[in-house]
Design a protein around this motif. Sequence first.
Motif, mmCIF file in Angstrom:
data_model
loop_
_atom_site.group_PDB
_atom_site.id
_atom_site.type_symbol
_atom_site.label_atom_id
_atom_site.label_comp_id
_atom_site.label_asym_id
_atom_site.label_seq_id
_atom_site.Cartn_x
_atom_site.Cartn_y
_atom_site.Cartn_z
ATOM 1 N N PHE A 61 38.273 49.697 46.664
ATOM 2 C CA PHE A 61 38.564 49.578 45.221
ATOM 3 C C PHE A 61 37.619 48.545 44.634
ATOM 4 C CE2 PHE A 61 41.051 47.257 41.948
ATOM 5 C CZ PHE A 61 41.608 48.285 41.192
ATOM 6 N N LEU A 88 36.541 46.514 41.639
ATOM 7 C CA LEU A 88 36.784 45.998 40.283
ATOM 8 C C LEU A 88 36.017 44.685 40.071
ATOM 9 C CD1 LEU A 88 38.322 46.233 37.576
ATOM 10 C CD2 LEU A 88 40.203 44.962 38.629
ATOM 11 N N THR A 89 36.217 43.721 40.998
ATOM 12 C CA THR A 89 35.636 42.378 40.833
ATOM 13 C C THR A 89 34.110 42.426 40.910
ATOM 14 O OG1 THR A 89 37.599 41.474 41.915
ATOM 15 C CG2 THR A 89 35.675 40.039 41.809
ATOM 16 N N GLY A 138 35.674 37.814 37.684
ATOM 17 C CA GLY A 138 36.784 37.957 38.633
ATOM 18 C C GLY A 138 38.112 38.035 37.904
ATOM 19 N N SER A 139 38.566 36.886 37.381
ATOM 20 C CA SER A 139 39.851 36.862 36.681
ATOM 21 C C SER A 139 39.811 37.652 35.376
ATOM 22 C CB SER A 139 40.272 35.415 36.385
ATOM 23 O OG SER A 139 40.511 34.741 37.602
ATOM 24 N N TRP A 165 33.445 41.076 46.809
ATOM 25 C CA TRP A 165 34.750 40.770 47.403
ATOM 26 C C TRP A 165 35.571 42.045 47.594
ATOM 27 C CZ3 TRP A 165 34.683 36.515 49.765
ATOM 28 C CH2 TRP A 165 34.145 35.372 49.217
ATOM 29 N N THR A 197 37.460 44.622 49.653
ATOM 30 C CA THR A 197 38.080 44.858 50.961
ATOM 31 C C THR A 197 37.694 46.249 51.463
ATOM 32 O OG1 THR A 197 39.930 43.447 50.345
ATOM 33 C CG2 THR A 197 40.311 44.987 52.186
ATOM 34 N N THR A 243 43.541 33.551 50.610
ATOM 35 C CA THR A 243 43.023 34.765 49.952
ATOM 36 C C THR A 243 44.121 35.442 49.153
ATOM 37 O OG1 THR A 243 41.242 35.248 51.502
ATOM 38 C CG2 THR A 243 42.215 37.132 50.397
ATOM 39 N N THR A 273 44.739 34.123 45.912
ATOM 40 C CA THR A 273 43.618 34.279 44.966
ATOM 41 C C THR A 273 43.397 35.713 44.535
ATOM 42 O OG1 THR A 273 42.471 32.308 45.746
ATOM 43 C CG2 THR A 273 41.078 34.039 44.813
ATOM 44 N N THR A 295 44.906 35.605 40.421
ATOM 45 C CA THR A 295 45.185 34.307 41.043
ATOM 46 C C THR A 295 46.568 33.815 40.593
ATOM 47 O OG1 THR A 295 44.280 32.987 39.230
ATOM 48 C CG2 THR A 295 42.696 33.716 40.908
ATOM 49 N N ASP A 317 47.148 31.157 39.021
ATOM 50 C CA ASP A 317 47.008 30.722 37.616
ATOM 51 C C ASP A 317 47.139 31.912 36.666
ATOM 52 O OD1 ASP A 317 46.376 28.114 38.405
ATOM 53 O OD2 ASP A 317 44.221 28.510 38.418
ATOM 54 N N PHE A 368 44.957 33.144 27.604
ATOM 55 C CA PHE A 368 43.857 33.413 28.536
ATOM 56 C C PHE A 368 42.538 32.794 28.083
ATOM 57 C CE2 PHE A 368 46.966 36.735 29.180
ATOM 58 C CZ PHE A 368 47.102 36.723 30.559
HETATM 59 P P1 FAD Z 1 37.469 33.142 39.050
HETATM 60 O O1 FAD Z 1 37.973 34.184 38.116
HETATM 61 O O2 FAD Z 1 36.086 32.624 38.831
HETATM 62 O O3 FAD Z 1 38.497 31.931 39.024
HETATM 63 C C1 FAD Z 1 38.183 30.631 39.546
HETATM 64 C C2 FAD Z 1 39.357 29.701 39.228
HETATM 65 O O4 FAD Z 1 39.536 29.601 37.806
HETATM 66 C C3 FAD Z 1 40.691 30.234 39.783
HETATM 67 O O5 FAD Z 1 41.461 29.170 40.288
HETATM 68 C C4 FAD Z 1 41.372 30.847 38.566
HETATM 69 O O6 FAD Z 1 42.789 30.835 38.661
HETATM 70 C C5 FAD Z 1 40.879 29.935 37.454
HETATM 71 N N1 FAD Z 1 40.869 30.591 36.134
HETATM 72 C C6 FAD Z 1 40.153 31.686 35.753
HETATM 73 N N2 FAD Z 1 40.436 32.011 34.477
HETATM 74 C C7 FAD Z 1 41.364 31.117 34.038
HETATM 75 C C8 FAD Z 1 42.068 30.925 32.821
HETATM 76 N N3 FAD Z 1 41.924 31.756 31.760
HETATM 77 N N4 FAD Z 1 42.945 29.897 32.724
HETATM 78 C C9 FAD Z 1 43.151 29.070 33.778
HETATM 79 N N5 FAD Z 1 42.510 29.189 34.972
HETATM 80 C C10 FAD Z 1 41.640 30.213 35.094
HETATM 81 N N6 FAD Z 1 38.504 42.478 44.289
HETATM 82 C C11 FAD Z 1 38.418 43.847 44.157
HETATM 83 O O7 FAD Z 1 38.077 44.367 43.101
HETATM 84 N N7 FAD Z 1 38.696 44.667 45.231
HETATM 85 C C12 FAD Z 1 39.065 44.167 46.452
HETATM 86 O O8 FAD Z 1 39.310 44.940 47.397
HETATM 87 C C13 FAD Z 1 39.137 42.721 46.609
HETATM 88 N N8 FAD Z 1 39.409 42.187 47.839
HETATM 89 C C14 FAD Z 1 39.277 40.816 48.002
HETATM 90 C C15 FAD Z 1 39.313 40.269 49.296
HETATM 91 C C16 FAD Z 1 39.105 38.909 49.488
HETATM 92 C C17 FAD Z 1 39.068 38.345 50.876
HETATM 93 C C18 FAD Z 1 38.928 38.048 48.356
HETATM 94 C C19 FAD Z 1 38.736 36.557 48.536
HETATM 95 C C20 FAD Z 1 38.906 38.575 47.088
HETATM 96 C C21 FAD Z 1 39.048 39.961 46.883
HETATM 97 N N9 FAD Z 1 38.904 40.530 45.612
HETATM 98 C C22 FAD Z 1 38.844 41.912 45.473
HETATM 99 C C23 FAD Z 1 38.539 39.680 44.474
HETATM 100 C C24 FAD Z 1 39.689 38.896 43.877
HETATM 101 O O9 FAD Z 1 40.543 39.744 43.178
HETATM 102 C C25 FAD Z 1 39.072 37.778 42.982
HETATM 103 O O10 FAD Z 1 38.532 36.808 43.864
HETATM 104 C C26 FAD Z 1 40.091 37.164 42.040
HETATM 105 O O11 FAD Z 1 40.448 38.071 41.026
HETATM 106 C C27 FAD Z 1 39.577 35.876 41.388
HETATM 107 O O12 FAD Z 1 38.302 36.066 40.838
HETATM 108 P P2 FAD Z 1 37.138 35.015 41.185
HETATM 109 O O13 FAD Z 1 37.076 34.844 42.658
HETATM 110 O O14 FAD Z 1 35.898 35.467 40.486
HETATM 111 O O15 FAD Z 1 37.614 33.636 40.582
#
Ligand code: FAD
Length: 387
Positions: free
Chosen positions: A128, A130-131, A136-137, A161, A163, A361, A364, A368, A370, A386
Amino acid sequence: MLDYVDLEADLDAEERLIRDTAREFVEEKVRPDIGDHWIAGTFPTELIEEMGELGFYAPNLDGYDLPNVSETAYGILMQELEACDSGLRSMASVQGALVMYPIHSYGSEAQKDKWLEAMGRGEKIGCFGLTEPNHGSNPSAMETHAEADGDGYVLNGTKTWITNSPLADVAVVWAKDHTSEDDPVRGFLVETDRDGVETPKIDEKLSLRASITGQIELSNVHVPEENVLPGVEGMKGPLSCLTQARFGIAWGAVGAARNCFETAREYATDRDQFGKPIGSFQLQQEKLAEMATQITTSQLLVHRLTELKERGDLRPEQVSMAKRNNVRMARDQSRIAREMLGGNGITADYSPMRHMANLETVYTYEGTHDIHSLIIGHDLTGIPAFQ
Ligand code: FAD
């Protein structure tokens, strides 16, 4: 196994059978080697088809040779898989809730016929996407896009990221459709052997090591029109899949915590210090009491959510509350369990520190902690925080 308020009494025969099948599979086939896989950074790929034969992928969906079991049975399955390792549950969650679910809900008949039975049997693997590296968020800001190209589309962008991407036969890629006026997000089924697709593995993870994670690089990848999911447009597509997966995570995290508790309880009765078991000291008993209480209240939350899901009343915000609460609970309690095991607790011979690292993980991904706070905050106040 900890079941302090006798939730088992309400399970029907099918739910008990699924629990016992999953428990037996985990104990016989996975648990003996999971520590080695975790250290090596490998997944037991030889078990992927057996997990399919046992009905572990999307068992709560109907048709296409899928078991169509209750949501409680599905949740219990996730709990038993994650009691072994979050990576094992992630395999079933991604395949079932993030790939089979959108094909089942939004796919054409031809797409369903092509993929669902084969994926249910574990003969084909999905991922899947998406990220992205910069999104990410806030996935709605995604850069991956599709342009019209004769009989279909050309896709460009990078997902990260992801899976199972290095193992996958097909990726559900969410991309902005530049051929429509307001660039709606659409789902594309991208076979990973198409020209221009690369799925490099991400190495050196210190969490969820027994799960393969990678990128999806799309460079002028042509897909025909029939590979577009016809039934959905906009962020509703990926977000509805995430609600399904988060429901399974809320259940699964309880399994990880329960396994940490059971490991700590056994250790506390076996390990002697000052001439008696450490479990006879009040400080250790308080830790076990707190762990058991936290696990029990989290179990009650997912059982209630499941009742709401069964009758079609479950709201995504309620799933956010359970994902947020239960994963935080498991993350906190795994650390207490590790502590109770003293020095032995930092080795892969015991499960708590492996669970603890995995849960970073789980805390997150799929939104996340948050982000789930903000979703609940929005629901409670009507004010989105947001931006
Ligand atoms: P960021 O969005 O950059 O966030 C960094 C920090 O900022 C976090 O603490 C977050 O809470 C905080 N933050 C962000 N925005 C705000 C806000 N508005 N207010 C307050 N705090 C905020 N994704 C897929 O699409 N498919 C998958 O199969 C998949 N598998 C994964 C497997 C692993 C091992 C990991 C580690 C991740 C996977 N992901 C996958 C991605 C995962 O969904 C993202 O890592 C997650 O959504 C967070 O995005 P980011 O890592 O870019 O962090």
